[in-house]
Design an enzyme around this catalytic site. Structure first.
Site, PDB file in Angstrom:
ATOM      1  CB  SER A 403      -0.949   0.002   1.201  1.00 54.95           C
ATOM      2  OG  SER A 403      -1.927  -0.994   1.052  1.00 54.95           O
ATOM      3  CE  LYS A 550      -1.266   4.322   2.617  1.00 53.52           C
ATOM      4  NZ  LYS A 550      -1.242   3.167   3.538  1.00 53.52           N
ATOM      5  CB  THR A 551       1.622   1.600   7.012  1.00 46.35           C
ATOM      6  OG1 THR A 551       0.227   1.827   6.816  1.00 46.35           O
ATOM      7  CG2 THR A 551       2.087   2.380   8.239  1.00 46.35           C
ATOM      8  N   GLY A 552       2.430  -0.075   4.681  1.00 47.69           N
ATOM      9  CA  GLY A 552       2.071  -1.078   3.681  1.00 47.69           C
ATOM     10  C   GLY A 552       2.321  -2.464   4.216  1.00 47.69           C
TER      11      GLY A 552
END
Length: 617
Positions: A403, A550-552
């Site tokens: 993501s 932003k994480t993923g």
């Protein structure tokens, strides 16, 4: 390593730095005594010398002072390790995006240097307590002497005040073998021994004038500042030497004023009185200003100046030379102190300590992930210059962006006009959309899309872009391996290429892409950058840095094409800004699957020590 450990290490380094600065300052002052004796016979240079050491201590403690250092940094292990799932534990279902971040359990490694810094703090506090106790006991002695004496009123004034105005201090006559002395910052008191009345009247008047000159010149405040600095920096022997020389210069200054214009006979009588007082009980070493306070080592020089006063160099150039030399010592002491370089741990808790840090063959890893070693990377760079600040672990290995790719999709969407603002377009959820998380089963706008990593919303944007424009943006961004073909034979490049599929990017390439975003170098409209930054999740750290990140989360793919049920990739990428400086970062971990999402755990662990990291870069 916790922020407290880093602060203790900086304190230890500052203490070492101020000792080194003290040696340089003392060398400069010895040179000035030889070449500029008139300057060193004044009180100002000696107090400035003490202040130079204090300034060196404080500058080393300041954030970002490492940028001024010239020596190689001291590297410290301090990365955060994650815990593995116990054998036999039921793994969570495969998930591809991050939702609400679950708190991560983390342990911080404490290197031997951090333990030593903690021990030094204990030693420092013990030494400070000892020095403060000595100060209190000495003050008690002075107060006891004052209490044992008798206060002299205006009616029974001492012969020494025959030609002197009424002093702005309480005068107390003491029947004790002490030298005349002045003490007390807030309530000055002048102690006169009873035996002083046996001296010649002229001697008595000069001795009293000496002490009153101290009072008029505010020497008590200067001496008090010197005592305070010596107490706080008890571990630095140079501070004691400098304070002794400050006292010596104060006595010389009073000698010059009292003896100005007096004949040689009175000068000799004054010197004789000084020698006589030297044989008496010394005053406590706490800033009391005593007429006989000269030590045997400085008495000869002081008497020589009393009998034959030389010309005192007071020109501005000599003072500027001394101040310039002290400033040079300050700058050198700061530049030549090693910095503390925070080095993230490259080996997670689930990885054997003997595991080499060579690059992982991910093709082989996908074939047999249960046997592969864990992988991790932390990389950080200055956004403006591109200078690499941290680069630890397998930072050049390409894996799925998961993501984190939504940042790229957002830029494409706003640049192409598909996305309009934070809340438009609002797209409804429809049956058949990917709905692994409850938050995805609702109408979604750009803000909630990026917050909850709604996969189907990103797929709607890429579908409207079309394959050609999508590929063109990827090429323009230089994004990873630029392969958006998707899974072989499935024709799903527009919808799945960034989710455990063909598109791969390394942490180092993530940082390069993010620098292009921060510096607006991707050839997009200004609105694309503005709106993407506006909808990005943000955090504000305790030290004032503002973090956009932003994480993923995504699973490795097994040889049979299924998601690995035991492992997850976790990402956290973005940048931190404060003032005019921006630092881009990427953190990636291949972790054993646990409750929650790997990306959330990586973010939580990374933010735990990001404050200390940023202060050390």
């Amino acid at each position: 390593m916790s922020p407290t450990d880093l602060l203790l290490l900086r304190f230890l380094l500052a203490c070492v730095g101020c000792v080194a600065a003290g040696l340089g300052v003392w060398s400069v002052m010895l040179l000035c005594r030889r070449c500029l004796p008139g300057v060193c016979s004044q009180r100002t240079p000696w107090l400035l010398a003490q202040c130079t050491i204090v300034a060196a201590f404080l500058l080393i403690l300041l954030p970002h002072s490492e940028r001024l250092r010239l020596l190689p940094p001291i590297e410290m292990d301090g990365g955060v390790s994650t815990h593995a799932v116990a054998p036999g534990q039921t793994a969570a279902p495969a998930a591809v995006a991050t939702a609400t971040d679950a708190p991560a359990k983390a342990t911080a490694a404490r290197p031997w240097l951090a333990v030593g810094a903690q021990a030094w703090l204990i030693v420092y506090l013990l030494g400070l307590g000892h020095s403060s106790l000595k100060l209190m006991l000495a003050r008690r002695v002075l107060r006891g002497l004052a209490a044992a004496g008798g206060r002299l009123s205006a009616q029974d004034r001492h012969p020494g005040f025959a030609d002197a105005p009424a002093p702005d201090a309480e005068v107390i006559e003491v029947d004790a073998p002490i030298s005349p002395m002045l003490f007390g910052l807030l309530h000055p008191r002048l102690l006169l021994p009873a035996h002083l009345r046996g001296f010649d009247i002229a001697q008595q008047q000069m001795i009293v004038a000496h002490e009153l000159t101290h009072l008029r010149r505010h020497d008590l405040h200067w001496a008090g500042a010197g005592v305070l600095l010596q107490t706080l920096f008890w571990f630095n022997p140079i501070m004691r030497l400098l304070r002794a020389r400050l006292s010596w210069a104060q006595e010389l200054g009073c000698d010059r004023e009292v003896l100005s214009g007096r004949p040689a006979a009175q000068r000799k009588a004054y010197a004789a009185a000084l020698v006589a007082q030297l044989r008496l009980r010394p005053c406590p070493d706490l800033g009391a200003l005593a007429f006989g306070g000269a030590s045997a080592s400085t008495l000869a020089g002081r008497i020589s100046l009393i009998r034959e006063p030389g010309a005192t160099a007071r020109g501005p150039w000599t003072r500027l030379a001394a101040i310039g030399a002290l400033a040079g010592v300050l700058g050198a002491s700061l530049a030549l102190q090693p910095a503390l370089a925070w080095r993230a741990d490259q080996i997670p808790a689930t990885q054997p300590a003997t595991q080499p840090t060579a690059q992982v063959d991910h093709a082989a890893a996908h074939a047999a992930p249960s046997a592969q070693a864990m992988a991790s990377c932390t990389t950080m760079s200055d956004a403006a210059s591109g200078k690499r600040l941290v680069h630890d672990g397998q930072c050049d290995d390409r894996v799925t962006p998961a993501s984190t790719f939504n940042l790229a999709v957002s830029l494409m969407g706003y640049d192409s006009g598909i996305l309009q603002d934070e809340h438009a377009p609002l797209l409804p959820f429809q049956a058949g959309y990917i709905d692994w998380n409850p938050e995805w089963r609702a109408a979604t706008d750009p803000s909630s899309w990026l917050k909850y990593s709604v996969v189907w919303y990103a797929q709607q944007v890429t579908a409207k872009l079309g394959a050609a424009r999508f590929q063109d943006y990827i090429q323009r961004f230089g994004y990873g391996n630029r392969d958006v073909s998707g899974d072989p034979g499935k024709d799903n490049g527009l919808s799945m290429s960034w989710i455990s599929s063909s598109l791969k990017i390394s942490p180092a390439e993530q940082v390069t892409f993010l620098r292009g975003v921060v510096n607006r170098q991707l050839g997009l409209s200004p609105r694309a950058y503005d709106m993407t930054i506006r909808i990005m999740p943000t955090e504000t750290l305790a030290n004032g840095w503002r973090v956009h990140g932003k994480t993923g989360t995504a699973a490795p793919v097994l040889a049979d094409g299924h998601d690995d049920p035991q492992h997850q990739y976790g990402w956290y990428v973005g940048w931190a800004s404060k003032g005019q400086r921006t630092i881009v970062f990427a953190r990636m971990v291949l972790d054993r699957r646990q409750e929650g999402f790997a990306g959330g755990r990586v973010k939580e662990a990374f933010l735990l020590d990001l404050t200390a990291r940023l202060d050390s870069l």
